[in-house]
Scaffold this motif. Structure first.
Motif, PDB file in Angstrom:
ATOM      1  N   ILE A 255     -13.744  -8.323  13.963  1.00  0.00           N
ATOM      2  CA  ILE A 255     -13.369  -9.608  13.368  1.00  0.00           C
ATOM      3  C   ILE A 255     -14.234 -10.707  13.975  1.00  0.00           C
ATOM      4  CG2 ILE A 255     -11.530 -11.329  13.115  1.00  0.00           C
ATOM      5  CD1 ILE A 255      -9.500  -9.028  13.281  1.00  0.00           C
ATOM      6  N   ASN A 256     -14.733 -11.585  13.126  1.00  0.00           N
ATOM      7  CA  ASN A 256     -15.472 -12.770  13.566  1.00  0.00           C
ATOM      8  C   ASN A 256     -14.740 -13.989  13.018  1.00  0.00           C
ATOM      9  OD1 ASN A 256     -17.319 -14.690  14.382  1.00  0.00           O
ATOM     10  ND2 ASN A 256     -18.853 -14.163  12.844  1.00  0.00           N
ATOM     11  N   LEU A 257     -14.137 -14.756  13.891  1.00  0.00           N
ATOM     12  CA  LEU A 257     -13.390 -15.946  13.489  1.00  0.00           C
ATOM     13  C   LEU A 257     -13.973 -17.148  14.225  1.00  0.00           C
ATOM     14  CD1 LEU A 257     -11.032 -17.296  12.012  1.00  0.00           C
ATOM     15  CD2 LEU A 257      -9.540 -16.603  13.905  1.00  0.00           C
ATOM     16  N   HIS A 258     -14.641 -18.047  13.480  1.00  0.00           N
ATOM     17  CA  HIS A 258     -15.250 -19.216  14.084  1.00  0.00           C
ATOM     18  C   HIS A 258     -14.195 -20.099  14.738  1.00  0.00           C
ATOM     19  CE1 HIS A 258     -18.340 -17.874  11.251  1.00  0.00           C
ATOM     20  NE2 HIS A 258     -19.209 -18.583  11.954  1.00  0.00           N
ATOM     21  N   ARG A 259     -14.581 -20.796  15.776  1.00  0.00           N
ATOM     22  CA  ARG A 259     -13.657 -21.678  16.465  1.00  0.00           C
ATOM     23  C   ARG A 259     -13.406 -22.938  15.638  1.00  0.00           C
ATOM     24  NH1 ARG A 259     -17.179 -23.960  21.567  1.00  0.00           N
ATOM     25  NH2 ARG A 259     -15.510 -25.507  21.704  1.00  0.00           N
ATOM     26  N   THR A 260     -12.283 -23.602  15.897  1.00  0.00           N
ATOM     27  CA  THR A 260     -11.970 -24.836  15.195  1.00  0.00           C
ATOM     28  C   THR A 260     -12.959 -25.930  15.578  1.00  0.00           C
ATOM     29  OG1 THR A 260     -10.269 -26.503  14.801  1.00  0.00           O
ATOM     30  CG2 THR A 260     -10.364 -25.577  17.002  1.00  0.00           C
ATOM     31  N   THR A 261     -13.229 -26.847  14.651  1.00  0.00           N
ATOM     32  CA  THR A 261     -14.099 -27.990  14.942  1.00  0.00           C
ATOM     33  C   THR A 261     -13.297 -29.267  15.154  1.00  0.00           C
ATOM     34  OG1 THR A 261     -14.351 -28.504  12.580  1.00  0.00           O
ATOM     35  CG2 THR A 261     -15.978 -27.010  13.570  1.00  0.00           C
ATOM     36  N   GLU A 262     -12.004 -29.181  15.063  1.00  0.00           N
ATOM     37  CA  GLU A 262     -11.172 -30.377  15.164  1.00  0.00           C
ATOM     38  C   GLU A 262     -11.348 -31.047  16.526  1.00  0.00           C
ATOM     39  OE1 GLU A 262      -6.440 -31.614  14.878  1.00  0.00           O
ATOM     40  OE2 GLU A 262      -7.105 -29.606  14.296  1.00  0.00           O
ATOM     41  N   ALA A 263     -11.641 -32.341  16.491  1.00  0.00           N
ATOM     42  CA  ALA A 263     -11.865 -33.077  17.732  1.00  0.00           C
ATOM     43  C   ALA A 263     -10.651 -32.971  18.644  1.00  0.00           C
ATOM     44  CB  ALA A 263     -12.152 -34.544  17.415  1.00  0.00           C
ATOM     45  N   GLY A 264     -10.921 -32.690  19.926  1.00  0.00           N
ATOM     46  CA  GLY A 264      -9.852 -32.590  20.901  1.00  0.00           C
ATOM     47  C   GLY A 264      -9.225 -31.229  21.002  1.00  0.00           C
ATOM     48  N   LYS A 265      -9.549 -30.303  20.084  1.00  0.00           N
ATOM     49  CA  LYS A 265      -9.008 -28.951  20.124  1.00  0.00           C
ATOM     50  C   LYS A 265     -10.047 -28.012  20.745  1.00  0.00           C
ATOM     51  CE  LYS A 265      -4.906 -29.235  18.086  1.00  0.00           C
ATOM     52  NZ  LYS A 265      -4.620 -28.543  16.830  1.00  0.00           N
TER      53      LYS A 265
END
Length: 363
Positions: A255-265
């Motif tokens: 599985i390849n799941l990109h990390r979140t880009t949400e600021a502060g996360k």
């Protein structure tokens, strides 16, 4: 007695089938690797000083590709790049990322190198997760390369006239198909930090994972609500690159799941830019000849054909459905993995990428 004999016979048949499937995979991978080695390009009449970031999976691939691409290659530590440049006087200094291990006087050193008439380029490999830093680093270089589409307008708005979209690639000498020992084998594998979006996804699919042989490695996985249920599958902390390659090879699906880009996360994406481009793991998994299930990014179809060279998912429900499908359809799984390997070797090695960099920078 008869029951015992029947059980032995079933085990023997299962072992033979597994061995046959492994042989098919290993033989096909060996053929592709042997026949799709990237051709050595004509060397450019250029001397390049390369400054590594310390990304083991990237730096060595770039260095070896540079040696096949230009006349002279030098490698300098970040703390001494200006001193090294003044000694060897390259035509270009290429810096990877410029973060984390770089010294406080990083940008002053870049200014000093440019004052010598040496052209400078930086290749960002962490975009858009660290825009709090890169927005100030980029304007100090002559040329900016980034693997992330969403950051290009931002760099141009900050005065960078020479900005290029340049995806990452794979070190095919390191990430490659190989026979995996039993201890590295799994049905489903994931290697990476437990960023919050990954925690949410793995909590959602935990009931399915419990029914399979699973391997998960990385930090922060104790964030899971289902940690107690999945703990037996988790190897906490950083996993060496060479070990990761073995686990990729031993998995039936990665599985390849990109990390979140949400600021502060879990990131410093202060401009809250979206993630539009694929990560280096996309190339690395496919280079091992293993089926990859990845979430989608905008530029993915430029590099791989979903459904033919890898598979995608958009929700926990779709991920479970596709995991279940490909774990019970060996021929389909193997065919997609092999097409992904072929595409990677043909188009996504660092030798190929450095040719593209040489072209856009005019080496």
């Amino acid at each position: 007695m008869q029951t015992k004999e029947h059980g032995t016979a079933r085990a023997s048949r299962a072992g033979n089938a597994s061995g046959y499937a492994d042989g098919l995979r290993d033989g096909a991978c060996e053929y592709l690797v042997r026949h799709l080695q990237p051709a050595a390009p004509p060397k450019r009449d250029c001397a390049v000083l390369y400054v590594p970031q310390g990304f083991e999976a990237i730096d060595q691939g770039v260095i070896e590709a540079l040696r096949r691409t230009v006349r002279e290659v030098y490698v300098a530590e970040a703390a001494r790049m200006a001193e090294h440049a003044s000694l060897v006087r390259p035509d270009w200094m290429l810096v990877l990322n410029g973060l984390h291990v770089f010294p406080p006087d990083h940008l002053e050193q870049v200014d000093a190198v440019r004052s010598l008439g040496i052209r400078t380029a930086i290749w960002f490999a962490d975009d858009p997760y660290v825009t709090a830093d890169t927005m100030y680093i980029a304007p100090r270089y002559d040329a900016v390369l980034t693997h992330e589409l969403s950051t290009i307008p931002m760099y141009r708005e900050r005065g960078c006239a020479n900005v290029h979209y340049m995806p990452l690639a794979v070190d095919q000498a390191r990430f490659k198909p190989m026979k995996a020992e039993a201890k590295y084998r799994s049905d489903i594998c994931f290697i990476g930090q437990a960023f919050w979006n990954r925690v949410e996804m793995f909590d959602a699919i935990a009931p399915y994972l419990k029914t399979r042989k699973v391997f998960i490695a990385g930090g922060l996985w104790d964030r899971l609500r289902s940690y107690k249920e999945l703990k037996r599958f988790i190897r906490p902390g950083w996993l060496p690159v060479e070990e990761s390659i073995k686990y990729y090879n031993g998995a039936r699906i990665v599985i390849n799941l990109h990390r979140t880009t949400e600021a502060g996360k879990d990131n410093k994406n202060v401009l809250d830019l979206p993630g539009r481009s694929i990560n280096p793991r996309t190339y690395e998994i496919s280079a091992c000849g293993t089926l990859q299930l990845t979430d989608t990014r905008e530029d993915l179809p430029q590099y791989y054909s979903p459904g033919a060279e890898l598979e995608t998912f958009g929700s926990a429900e779709e991920l479970i459905a596709k995991l279940d499908h490909y774990l019970t359809h060996e021929d389909e799984r193997r065919a997609i993995a092999l097409r992904g390997l072929r595409r990677t070797l043909a188009d996504h090695t660092y030798v190929r990428r450095l040719q593209q960099i040489a072209e856009v920078l005019g080496w």
